[in-house]
Design a protein around this motif. Sequence first.
Motif, PDB file in Angstrom:
ATOM      1  N   HIS A  30       0.843  -1.202   0.000  1.00  0.00           N
ATOM      2  CA  HIS A  30       0.000   0.000   0.000  1.00  0.00           C
ATOM      3  C   HIS A  30       0.883   1.260   0.000  1.00  0.00           C
ATOM      4  O   HIS A  30       1.926   1.301   0.665  1.00  0.00           O
ATOM      5  N   PRO A  31       0.497   2.299  -0.726  1.00  0.00           N
ATOM      6  CA  PRO A  31       1.333   3.512  -0.785  1.00  0.00           C
ATOM      7  C   PRO A  31       1.608   4.154   0.575  1.00  0.00           C
ATOM      8  O   PRO A  31       2.650   4.798   0.757  1.00  0.00           O
ATOM      9  N   SER A  32       0.691   3.994   1.512  1.00  0.00           N
ATOM     10  CA  SER A  32       0.904   4.608   2.828  1.00  0.00           C
ATOM     11  C   SER A  32       2.089   4.010   3.561  1.00  0.00           C
ATOM     12  O   SER A  32       2.706   4.662   4.413  1.00  0.00           O
ATOM     13  N   THR A  33       2.427   2.774   3.255  1.00  0.00           N
ATOM     14  CA  THR A  33       3.591   2.122   3.878  1.00  0.00           C
ATOM     15  C   THR A  33       4.717   1.861   2.885  1.00  0.00           C
ATOM     16  O   THR A  33       5.850   1.616   3.298  1.00  0.00           O
ATOM     17  N   TYR A  34       4.409   1.888   1.576  1.00  0.00           N
ATOM     18  CA  TYR A  34       5.433   1.586   0.575  1.00  0.00           C
ATOM     19  C   TYR A  34       6.545   2.623   0.589  1.00  0.00           C
ATOM     20  O   TYR A  34       7.725   2.296   0.419  1.00  0.00           O
ATOM     21  N   PHE A  35       6.170   3.875   0.771  1.00  0.00           N
ATOM     22  CA  PHE A  35       7.154   4.958   0.763  1.00  0.00           C
ATOM     23  C   PHE A  35       7.588   5.359   2.176  1.00  0.00           C
ATOM     24  O   PHE A  35       8.211   6.409   2.358  1.00  0.00           O
ATOM     25  N   ASP A  36       7.265   4.537   3.132  1.00  0.00           N
ATOM     26  CA  ASP A  36       7.657   4.825   4.514  1.00  0.00           C
ATOM     27  C   ASP A  36       9.157   4.538   4.673  1.00  0.00           C
ATOM     28  O   ASP A  36       9.620   3.431   4.366  1.00  0.00           O
ATOM     29  N   PRO A  37       9.950   5.493   5.153  1.00  0.00           N
ATOM     30  CA  PRO A  37      11.397   5.233   5.296  1.00  0.00           C
ATOM     31  C   PRO A  37      11.721   4.194   6.378  1.00  0.00           C
ATOM     32  O   PRO A  37      12.812   3.628   6.362  1.00  0.00           O
ATOM     33  N   ASN A  38      10.793   3.936   7.272  1.00  0.00           N
ATOM     34  CA  ASN A  38      11.048   2.987   8.356  1.00  0.00           C
ATOM     35  C   ASN A  38      10.640   1.552   8.017  1.00  0.00           C
ATOM     36  O   ASN A  38      10.744   0.675   8.877  1.00  0.00           O
ATOM     37  N   ARG A  39      10.185   1.325   6.816  1.00  0.00           N
ATOM     38  CA  ARG A  39       9.760  -0.031   6.468  1.00  0.00           C
ATOM     39  C   ARG A  39      10.987  -0.924   6.266  1.00  0.00           C
ATOM     40  O   ARG A  39      12.103  -0.439   6.019  1.00  0.00           O
ATOM     41  N   PRO A  40      10.844  -2.248   6.335  1.00  0.00           N
ATOM     42  CA  PRO A  40      11.997  -3.150   6.155  1.00  0.00           C
ATOM     43  C   PRO A  40      12.590  -3.043   4.752  1.00  0.00           C
ATOM     44  O   PRO A  40      11.939  -2.578   3.812  1.00  0.00           O
ATOM     45  N   ASP A  41      13.832  -3.491   4.628  1.00  0.00           N
ATOM     46  CA  ASP A  41      14.507  -3.436   3.325  1.00  0.00           C
ATOM     47  C   ASP A  41      13.829  -4.347   2.301  1.00  0.00           C
ATOM     48  O   ASP A  41      13.721  -3.995   1.126  1.00  0.00           O
ATOM     49  N   GLU A  42      13.413  -5.527   2.733  1.00  0.00           N
ATOM     50  CA  GLU A  42      12.723  -6.474   1.845  1.00  0.00           C
ATOM     51  C   GLU A  42      11.370  -6.822   2.471  1.00  0.00           C
ATOM     52  O   GLU A  42      11.198  -7.881   3.076  1.00  0.00           O
TER      53      GLU A  42
END
Length: 270
Positions: A90-102
């Motif tokens: 989802h875009p709300s989490t896809y562009f989140d800088p804190n999301r995991p690398d993979e």
Amino acid sequence: EENAAAEKDKTTEGKGDNSNEKKDDIEVKEEKQETRRLRSKPQKTRSSKKEESTTPRQENKCCSLALEIICTSCLYIMSIFFLCGSTFLHPSTYFDPNRPDEPFVFWTLGAIAYLTTTSIEIYKRRGKKGLEIAMTSLALGGGVFWLIGTIFVYKRTNNVTAWSILWILGSLLNLASITYGIVTVFMKNAPKPLFYTISLGLSWIANLLLLAGVSHILKENKSLSTCEVSNAAGVLISAAVVYLVHSVFHTLAIFKGGVLFSITVTIAAS
């Protein structure tokens, strides 16, 4: 002398009678022992047969219950991992800088859990007809396509088209396998298991949603906007939630398998 001879004859006759009585007593005792031994033999064999027949049944029940628990646990794990992977799309989490690398590694783990579930289902049907085993094996093939497809969502091997095609093929195979299961349930004239039938219907809906979401991504791959990605991610999240509910009904089907329903068709006379 005559009296002495007569007394000897009497004593010898008495001894002979006593010896005959002793022999008769011994024979009677031996006969009683034989009858007791013959009577005790069948009882022992019956009890041993009962023990031999009950112990394998108990072992089979314990083994089947353990396999059902493992299968259901893998379904829960798959649903949760698919939900996590779809959420990161989802875009709300896809562009989140804190999301995991993979972040899409959750899809790989979910596909592995699904392969474990389908492998157990095939093992449970090892003694049934070849058609049923073959149709269950289609679900195993669908899991393999899902697992291979997740390789193309990582950063080093990013190929959305390959991932979409493989996941569409996997969902189609799963739909074919589940459809066969639903048709088999409704073709029987006997009462049908309620929770098992509901779980089959929910898994069919979940795979249909996966097919729709991935097909949308494949169709609009070159010109995907944020809104389109959001819609596709929402469909995939819905599929994961439906799979989670399916896991609940699959659990109820194991422990409440005696809940049945029947369908009666009446034709009114004109």
